[in-house]
Scaffold this active site. Structure first.
Site, mmCIF file in Angstrom:
data_model
loop_
_atom_site.group_PDB
_atom_site.id
_atom_site.type_symbol
_atom_site.label_atom_id
_atom_site.label_comp_id
_atom_site.label_asym_id
_atom_site.label_seq_id
_atom_site.Cartn_x
_atom_site.Cartn_y
_atom_site.Cartn_z
ATOM 1 N N SER A 177 0.852 -1.200 0.000
ATOM 2 C CA SER A 177 0.000 0.000 0.000
ATOM 3 C C SER A 177 0.881 1.241 0.000
ATOM 4 C CB SER A 177 -0.865 0.006 1.266
ATOM 5 O OG SER A 177 -1.474 1.270 1.446
ATOM 6 N N TYR A 212 -1.482 -0.657 10.705
ATOM 7 C CA TYR A 212 -1.745 -1.039 9.304
ATOM 8 C C TYR A 212 -0.544 -0.637 8.440
ATOM 9 C CZ TYR A 212 -3.775 -1.133 4.612
ATOM 10 O OH TYR A 212 -4.012 -1.381 3.281
HETATM 11 P P1 NDP Z 1 -11.429 -5.988 0.288
HETATM 12 O O1 NDP Z 1 -11.843 -5.932 1.719
HETATM 13 O O2 NDP Z 1 -12.463 -5.794 -0.764
HETATM 14 O O3 NDP Z 1 -10.671 -7.354 -0.015
HETATM 15 C C1 NDP Z 1 -9.913 -8.037 0.940
HETATM 16 C C2 NDP Z 1 -9.940 -9.513 0.554
HETATM 17 O O4 NDP Z 1 -9.138 -10.251 1.485
HETATM 18 C C3 NDP Z 1 -11.332 -10.117 0.603
HETATM 19 O O5 NDP Z 1 -11.493 -10.939 -0.552
HETATM 20 C C4 NDP Z 1 -11.329 -10.992 1.851
HETATM 21 O O6 NDP Z 1 -12.210 -12.081 1.643
HETATM 22 C C5 NDP Z 1 -9.858 -11.399 1.897
HETATM 23 N N1 NDP Z 1 -9.398 -11.776 3.223
HETATM 24 C C6 NDP Z 1 -9.406 -11.044 4.367
HETATM 25 N N2 NDP Z 1 -8.941 -11.762 5.409
HETATM 26 C C7 NDP Z 1 -8.631 -12.983 4.901
HETATM 27 C C8 NDP Z 1 -8.125 -14.178 5.465
HETATM 28 N N3 NDP Z 1 -7.852 -14.278 6.777
HETATM 29 N N4 NDP Z 1 -7.915 -15.248 4.662
HETATM 30 C C9 NDP Z 1 -8.194 -15.184 3.340
HETATM 31 N N5 NDP Z 1 -8.679 -14.084 2.743
HETATM 32 C C10 NDP Z 1 -8.893 -13.001 3.519
HETATM 33 O O7 NDP Z 1 -10.278 -4.895 0.147
HETATM 34 P P2 NDP Z 1 -9.213 -4.534 -1.005
HETATM 35 O O8 NDP Z 1 -9.543 -5.187 -2.272
HETATM 36 O O9 NDP Z 1 -9.076 -3.079 -0.960
HETATM 37 O O10 NDP Z 1 -7.886 -5.153 -0.385
HETATM 38 C C11 NDP Z 1 -6.970 -5.939 -1.111
HETATM 39 C C12 NDP Z 1 -5.560 -5.552 -0.705
HETATM 40 O O11 NDP Z 1 -5.291 -4.238 -1.175
HETATM 41 C C13 NDP Z 1 -5.312 -5.528 0.801
HETATM 42 O O12 NDP Z 1 -4.078 -6.135 1.080
HETATM 43 C C14 NDP Z 1 -5.280 -4.040 1.119
HETATM 44 O O13 NDP Z 1 -4.497 -3.775 2.255
HETATM 45 C C15 NDP Z 1 -4.664 -3.499 -0.147
HETATM 46 N N6 NDP Z 1 -4.864 -2.056 -0.372
HETATM 47 C C16 NDP Z 1 -6.129 -1.546 -0.527
HETATM 48 C C17 NDP Z 1 -6.306 -0.189 -0.713
HETATM 49 C C18 NDP Z 1 -7.669 0.440 -0.849
HETATM 50 O O14 NDP Z 1 -7.776 1.692 -0.803
HETATM 51 N N7 NDP Z 1 -8.727 -0.332 -1.019
HETATM 52 C C19 NDP Z 1 -5.155 0.742 -0.788
HETATM 53 C C20 NDP Z 1 -3.887 0.083 -0.630
HETATM 54 C C21 NDP Z 1 -3.759 -1.261 -0.441
HETATM 55 P P3 NDP Z 1 -12.897 -12.927 2.841
HETATM 56 O O15 NDP Z 1 -13.396 -11.920 3.819
HETATM 57 O O16 NDP Z 1 -13.981 -13.700 2.142
HETATM 58 O O17 NDP Z 1 -11.828 -13.819 3.370
#
Ligand code: NDP
Length: 257
Positions: free
Chosen positions: A152, A165
């Site tokens: 990020s 975070y």
């Molecule tokens: P979302 O919350 O939409 O996606 C997160 C995903 O991670 C979900 O599919 C969730 O699915 C999965 N997840 C969470 N915990 C677990 C776990 N324990 N095991 C397996 N899967 C897990 O958010 P984003 O798409 O935004 O996030 C994706 C990445 O991008 C993250 O690493 C985030 O830190 C990073 N990011 C996002 C930004 C933003 O502004 N959105 C900016 C910078 C970085 P489920 O709950 O079904 O397991």
């Protein structure tokens, strides 16, 4: 590879995308499959994964929904075995699952700190452990092999209440940098993707009303990227010839300073 469109085909590649139930991971899974890769979608919410995998298959792609929790060793091991049984070894790993749970440090929320560390850092390591042999093996056979870690912009800039975070994401960025010294000489690319504000479910897990409002204000001010726009960058990086490593990419909305 086709330079006509500016994209390399991913045909013949086998990908695993963590966090593919929503947001960036879901968009990455869809795009990699559209470019020809076979894609294993990993997350905890099976119905969401199945629905996306179904859509990919309906469009003529190859997708496998695999319920797994990256905070659980046995779950990751079982997921790996299932994927290898269905598809054979993996050559493109997108380590994307993550959670963002901001709190003032004074709140002392060790439960949430632990969850972020276990998902964003140890979860990334569990996936690396599971697929290192596949990546190294693919590269040794002359194929393209990619480890893509989603960090990020928070790895580089500071915000009050996001210290833990940001620290987890700084760890992912540093880890990727260090791993290049071990993987690079064996032709396994390590790519760090550092998105800025992106419209996903990430912000819906922010429990504190004030912080949630602040985040909404930031999105209003700069306009978030769409998940597909971040996915586009990941698919582009993975589609380069194997000696070309777009190793660290920040992708931000133009208005986010
Ligand atoms: P979302 O919350 O939409 O996606 C997160 C995903 O991670 C979900 O599919 C969730 O699915 C999965 N997840 C969470 N915990 C677990 C776990 N324990 N095991 C397996 N899967 C897990 O958010 P984003 O798409 O935004 O996030 C994706 C990445 O991008 C993250 O690493 C985030 O830190 C990073 N990011 C996002 C930004 C933003 O502004 N959105 C900016 C910078 C970085 P489920 O709950 O079904 O397991």
């Amino acid at each position: 590879m086709s330079y006509e469109t500016g994209y390399g085909t991913l045909s013949g590649r086998t990908a695993v995308v963590t966090g593919a139930a929503s947001g960036i991971g879901e968009a990455v899974a869809v795009l990699l499959a559209a470019r020809g890769a076979r894609v294993a979608l990993l997350a905890r919410r099976g119905e969401r994964l199945e629905a996306t995998a179904e859509k990919i298959r309906a469009d003529g792609g190859h997708a496998l929904a695999v319920v797994a929790d990256v905070t659980d060793d046995a779950s990751v091991q079982a997921a790996k075995e299932r994927i290898q049984k269905a598809y054979g070894p993996v050559d493109l790993v997108v380590n994307n699952a993550g959670v963002m749970l901001p709190h003032p440090i004074d709140d002392g929320r060790i439960d949430e700190w632990q969850r972020m560390i276990d998902t964003n850092v140890t979860g990334v390591l569990r996936i690396i452990r599971a697929f290192t042999a596949d990546l190294v093996g693919a590269a040794a056979e002359g194929r393209t092999a990619d480890l893509v870690n989603v960090s990020s912009i928070g790895a580089h800039i500071t915000f009050p209440d996001y210290a833990v975070y940001g620290a987890t994401k700084a760890a992912v960025t540093h880890l990727s940098q260090s791993l290049r010294t071990e993987f690079g000489p064996r032709d396994v690319r390590v790519t760090t993707i550092e998105p800025g504000l992106t419209e996903t479910e990430l912000k819906t897990h922010v429990a504190d009303e004030e912080l949630s409002g602040q985040l909404d204000g930031m999105f209003e001010a700069v306009g978030g990227l769409a998940s597909e726009e971040v996915a586009d960058v990941i698919a582009y990086a993975a589609g380069r010839p194997r000696h070309v490593n777009l190793r660290q990419i920040m992708v931000l909305p133009t208005r986010q300073a």
